[in-house]
Design an enzyme around this catalytic site. Structure first.
Site, PDB file in Angstrom:
ATOM      1  N   GLY A   1       0.783  -1.229   0.000  1.00  9.11           N
ATOM      2  CA  GLY A   1       0.000   0.000   0.000  1.00  9.11           C
ATOM      3  C   GLY A   1       0.811   1.273   0.000  1.00  9.11           C
ATOM      4  O   GLY A   1       0.321   2.324   0.423  1.00  9.11           O
ATOM      5  N   SER A   2       2.051   1.234  -0.461  1.00 11.86           N
ATOM      6  CA  SER A   2       2.839   2.478  -0.498  1.00 11.86           C
ATOM      7  C   SER A   2       2.230   3.478  -1.478  1.00 11.86           C
ATOM      8  O   SER A   2       2.291   4.688  -1.269  1.00 11.86           O
ATOM      9  CB  SER A   2       4.293   2.182  -0.874  1.00 11.86           C
ATOM     10  N   ASN A   3       1.605   2.998  -2.538  1.00  8.90           N
ATOM     11  CA  ASN A   3       0.924   3.905  -3.475  1.00  8.90           C
ATOM     12  C   ASN A   3      -0.372   4.438  -2.879  1.00  8.90           C
ATOM     13  O   ASN A   3      -0.743   5.589  -3.108  1.00  8.90           O
ATOM     14  CB  ASN A   3       0.701   3.203  -4.807  1.00  8.90           C
TER      15      ASN A   3
ATOM     16  N   ILE B   1      -6.940 -10.030 -12.007  1.00  9.42           N
ATOM     17  CA  ILE B   1      -7.438  -9.632 -13.321  1.00  9.42           C
ATOM     18  C   ILE B   1      -8.963  -9.606 -13.283  1.00  9.42           C
ATOM     19  O   ILE B   1      -9.598 -10.605 -12.925  1.00  9.42           O
ATOM     20  CB  ILE B   1      -6.940 -10.598 -14.404  1.00  9.42           C
TER      21      ILE B   1
ATOM     22  N   ASN C   1      -5.363   1.987 -13.393  1.00  5.70           N
ATOM     23  CA  ASN C   1      -4.429   1.020 -12.826  1.00  5.70           C
ATOM     24  C   ASN C   1      -2.995   1.525 -12.946  1.00  5.70           C
ATOM     25  O   ASN C   1      -2.595   2.079 -13.977  1.00  5.70           O
ATOM     26  CB  ASN C   1      -4.546  -0.321 -13.564  1.00  5.70           C
TER      27      ASN C   1
ATOM     28  N   HIS D   1       0.794   0.576 -13.316  1.00  8.34           N
ATOM     29  CA  HIS D   1       1.554  -0.565 -13.827  1.00  8.34           C
ATOM     30  C   HIS D   1       3.023  -0.181 -13.984  1.00  8.34           C
ATOM     31  O   HIS D   1       3.324   0.865 -14.570  1.00  8.34           O
ATOM     32  CB  HIS D   1       0.982  -1.019 -15.177  1.00  8.34           C
TER      33      HIS D   1
ATOM     34  N   GLU E   1       6.272   5.985  -9.182  1.00  2.00           N
ATOM     35  CA  GLU E   1       4.875   5.518  -9.055  1.00  2.00           C
ATOM     36  C   GLU E   1       4.093   6.387  -8.089  1.00  2.00           C
ATOM     37  O   GLU E   1       2.943   6.745  -8.346  1.00  2.00           O
ATOM     38  CB  GLU E   1       4.857   4.067  -8.579  1.00  2.00           C
TER      39      GLU E   1
HETATM   40  N1  LIG Z   1      -9.308  -6.482 -16.725  1.00  2.93           N
HETATM   41  C1  LIG Z   1      -8.197  -5.976 -16.140  1.00  2.93           C
HETATM   42  N2  LIG Z   1      -7.898  -6.330 -14.882  1.00  2.93           N
HETATM   43  C2  LIG Z   1      -6.768  -5.815 -14.307  1.00  2.93           C
HETATM   44  C3  LIG Z   1      -5.916  -4.976 -15.025  1.00  2.93           C
HETATM   45  C4  LIG Z   1      -6.276  -4.611 -16.359  1.00  2.93           C
HETATM   46  O1  LIG Z   1      -5.575  -3.812 -17.031  1.00  2.93           O
HETATM   47  N3  LIG Z   1      -7.422  -5.140 -16.878  1.00  2.93           N
HETATM   48  N4  LIG Z   1      -4.718  -4.539 -14.446  1.00  2.93           N
HETATM   49  C5  LIG Z   1      -4.268  -5.402 -13.356  1.00  2.93           C
HETATM   50  C6  LIG Z   1      -3.039  -5.029 -12.628  1.00  2.93           C
HETATM   51  N5  LIG Z   1      -1.974  -5.898 -13.133  1.00  2.93           N
HETATM   52  C7  LIG Z   1      -0.966  -5.242 -13.782  1.00  2.93           C
HETATM   53  O2  LIG Z   1      -0.934  -3.991 -13.824  1.00  2.93           O
HETATM   54  C8  LIG Z   1      -2.006  -7.308 -12.996  1.00  2.93           C
HETATM   55  C9  LIG Z   1      -2.295  -7.859 -11.752  1.00  2.93           C
HETATM   56  C10 LIG Z   1      -2.350  -9.243 -11.606  1.00  2.93           C
HETATM   57  C11 LIG Z   1      -2.134 -10.077 -12.678  1.00  2.93           C
HETATM   58  C12 LIG Z   1      -2.259 -11.564 -12.504  1.00  2.93           C
HETATM   59  O3  LIG Z   1      -1.674 -12.355 -13.238  1.00  2.93           O
HETATM   60  N6  LIG Z   1      -3.072 -11.933 -11.503  1.00  2.93           N
HETATM   61  C13 LIG Z   1      -3.395 -13.377 -11.264  1.00  2.93           C
HETATM   62  C14 LIG Z   1      -3.154 -13.718  -9.803  1.00  2.93           C
HETATM   63  C15 LIG Z   1      -1.737 -13.361  -9.406  1.00  2.93           C
HETATM   64  C16 LIG Z   1      -1.588 -13.387  -7.885  1.00  2.93           C
HETATM   65  O4  LIG Z   1      -2.583 -13.619  -7.181  1.00  2.93           O
HETATM   66  O5  LIG Z   1      -0.437 -13.152  -7.442  1.00  2.93           O
HETATM   67  C17 LIG Z   1      -4.876 -13.585 -11.541  1.00  2.93           C
HETATM   68  O6  LIG Z   1      -5.645 -12.576 -11.504  1.00  2.93           O
HETATM   69  O7  LIG Z   1      -5.230 -14.762 -11.721  1.00  2.93           O
HETATM   70  C18 LIG Z   1      -1.847  -9.536 -13.926  1.00  2.93           C
HETATM   71  C19 LIG Z   1      -1.786  -8.139 -14.091  1.00  2.93           C
HETATM   72  C20 LIG Z   1      -5.348  -5.578 -12.358  1.00  2.93           C
HETATM   73  N7  LIG Z   1      -6.473  -6.156 -13.020  1.00  2.93           N
HETATM   74  N1  LIG Z   2       0.589  -5.426 -12.427  1.00  2.00           N
HETATM   75  C1  LIG Z   2       0.275  -4.637 -11.277  1.00  2.00           C
HETATM   76  C2  LIG Z   2       1.508  -4.381 -10.472  1.00  2.00           C
HETATM   77  O1  LIG Z   2       2.522  -5.040 -10.598  1.00  2.00           O
HETATM   78  N2  LIG Z   2       1.413  -3.377  -9.587  1.00  2.00           N
HETATM   79  C3  LIG Z   2       2.531  -3.019  -8.759  1.00  2.00           C
HETATM   80  O2  LIG Z   2       2.296  -3.432  -7.424  1.00  2.00           O
HETATM   81  C4  LIG Z   2       3.050  -2.560  -6.567  1.00  2.00           C
HETATM   82  C5  LIG Z   2       2.165  -2.144  -5.437  1.00  2.00           C
HETATM   83  O3  LIG Z   2       2.935  -1.558  -4.441  1.00  2.00           O
HETATM   84  P1  LIG Z   2       2.237  -0.973  -3.115  1.00  2.00           P
HETATM   85  O4  LIG Z   2       1.358  -2.089  -2.568  1.00  2.00           O
HETATM   86  O5  LIG Z   2       3.369  -0.614  -2.215  1.00  2.00           O
HETATM   87  O6  LIG Z   2       1.419   0.215  -3.535  1.00  2.00           O
HETATM   88  C6  LIG Z   2       3.504  -1.368  -7.415  1.00  2.00           C
HETATM   89  O7  LIG Z   2       4.865  -1.468  -7.712  1.00  2.00           O
HETATM   90  C7  LIG Z   2       2.683  -1.526  -8.666  1.00  2.00           C
HETATM   91  O8  LIG Z   2       3.325  -1.045  -9.829  1.00  2.00           O
END
Ligand SMILES: Nc1nc2c(c(=O)[nH]1)N[C@@H](CN(C=O)c1ccc(C(=O)N[C@@H](CCC(=O)O)C(=O)O)cc1)CN2
Ligand SMILES: NCC(=O)N[C@@H]1O[C@H](COP(=O)([O-])[O-])[C@@H](O)[C@H]1O
Length: 223
Positions: free
Chosen positions: A14-16, A103, A132, A134, A203
């Site tokens: 949660g730093s963001n 996702i 989001n 990223h 970020e």
């Molecule tokens: N429909 C969308 N959902 C999400 C997006 C998006 O652009 N469209 N962004 C993601 C955030 N993200 C990257 O920025 C990201 C987060 C998680 C995953 C992933 O592979 N998740 C797995 C579980 C992984 C885990 O629990 O550690 C899953 O959902 O099965 C990919 C990309 C947020 N959602």
């Molecule tokens: N694909 C999504 C992804 O990788 N998100 C990443 O999770 C971290 C959250 O940090 P935080 O919990 O300290 O805010 C951040 O680095 C963000 O870019």
């Protein structure tokens, strides 16, 4: 004018989220409050950050696997609809995915866009933008573990730049329209920790700027 409402979804430290909390009602993020912090992991430290905020921020936890276990017959899609319902009830002006590692299916997005009801009857009053954070540049390293993947690719000479962005959320992961993009320097041979430190500082900056930008689009402060 009423305070603009933000809902933040998290999965970890949660730093963001903290960057957003610290920016509330400053020139960087004026006339705004966080109505809810929702985590899909009960151990997420971001929940503590929300509870320690002053005033404290409402929190909720809804984890996928416990949901499926306690709701036999329900699917991942049902889970996403439950997330949408929790979010929609707060009628946010913007939803920010700040390290939300799940996702989202169309069901979630259909509710937030106003195309589908969140409780079988009621729809949101207006489309709610979802953004989001990223840790990569548009079109590169979509998905999880982007920091490590970009770092390794640079050290191997496969890429010359990386960075971070905030983008609109669409069904295709990390392919929504960029809101803010910022390159972050990587140095050949440096440890990944040095790159990560620079990236996270970037970020914390762009998540506030992107949230403010979207709020000014959907709920501008009348002069
Ligand atoms: N429909 C969308 N959902 C999400 C997006 C998006 O652009 N469209 N962004 C993601 C955030 N993200 C990257 O920025 C990201 C987060 C998680 C995953 C992933 O592979 N998740 C797995 C579980 C992984 C885990 O629990 O550690 C899953 O959902 O099965 C990919 C990309 C947020 N959602
Ligand atoms: N694909 C999504 C992804 O990788 N998100 C990443 O999770 C971290 C959250 O940090 P935080 O919990 O300290 O805010 C951040 O680095 C963000 O870019």
């Amino acid at each position: 004018m009423a305070s603009r409402r933000i809902v933040v979804l998290i999965s970890g430290s949660g730093s963001n989220l903290q960057a957003l909390i610290d920016a509330l009602n400053t020139p960087a993020l004026p006339r705004a409050h966080i109505a809810l912090v929702l985590s899909n992991r009960k151990a997420a430290y971001g929940l503590t950050r929300a509870q320690n905020a002053r005033p404290p921020i409402e929190t909720a936890v809804l984890a996928l696997q416990p949901y499926l276990k306690t709701n036999p017959g329900k699917s991942r899609r049902d889970y996403d609809l439950q997330v949408a319902k929790l979010v929609a009830k707060h009628n946010p002006d913007v939803v920010v995915l700040a390290g939300w590692m799940h996702i989202m299916s169309e069901g979630f997005l259909d509710v937030l866009s106003g195309d589908a009801p969140y409780d079988g009857e009621h729809k949101v009053q207006k489309p709610i933008p979802v953004i989001n954070l990223h840790p990569a540049l548009p079109g590169a390293f979509d998905g999880a573990h982007a920091i490590e993947r970009a770092y390794e690719a640079f050290q191997k000479g496969e890429i010359k730049h990386s960075g971070a962005m905030v983008h609109r959320v669409v069904r295709e992961v990390d392919r929504g329209q960029p809101v803010i993009v910022q390159e972050v320097e990587i140095n050949l041979g440096e440890p990944i920790e040095a790159y990560e430190e620079r990236l996270h500082k970037t970020e914390w900056d762009i998540i506030v700027k992107a949230t403010a930008k979207i709020l000014d689009e959907v709920a501008p402060i009348s002069s």
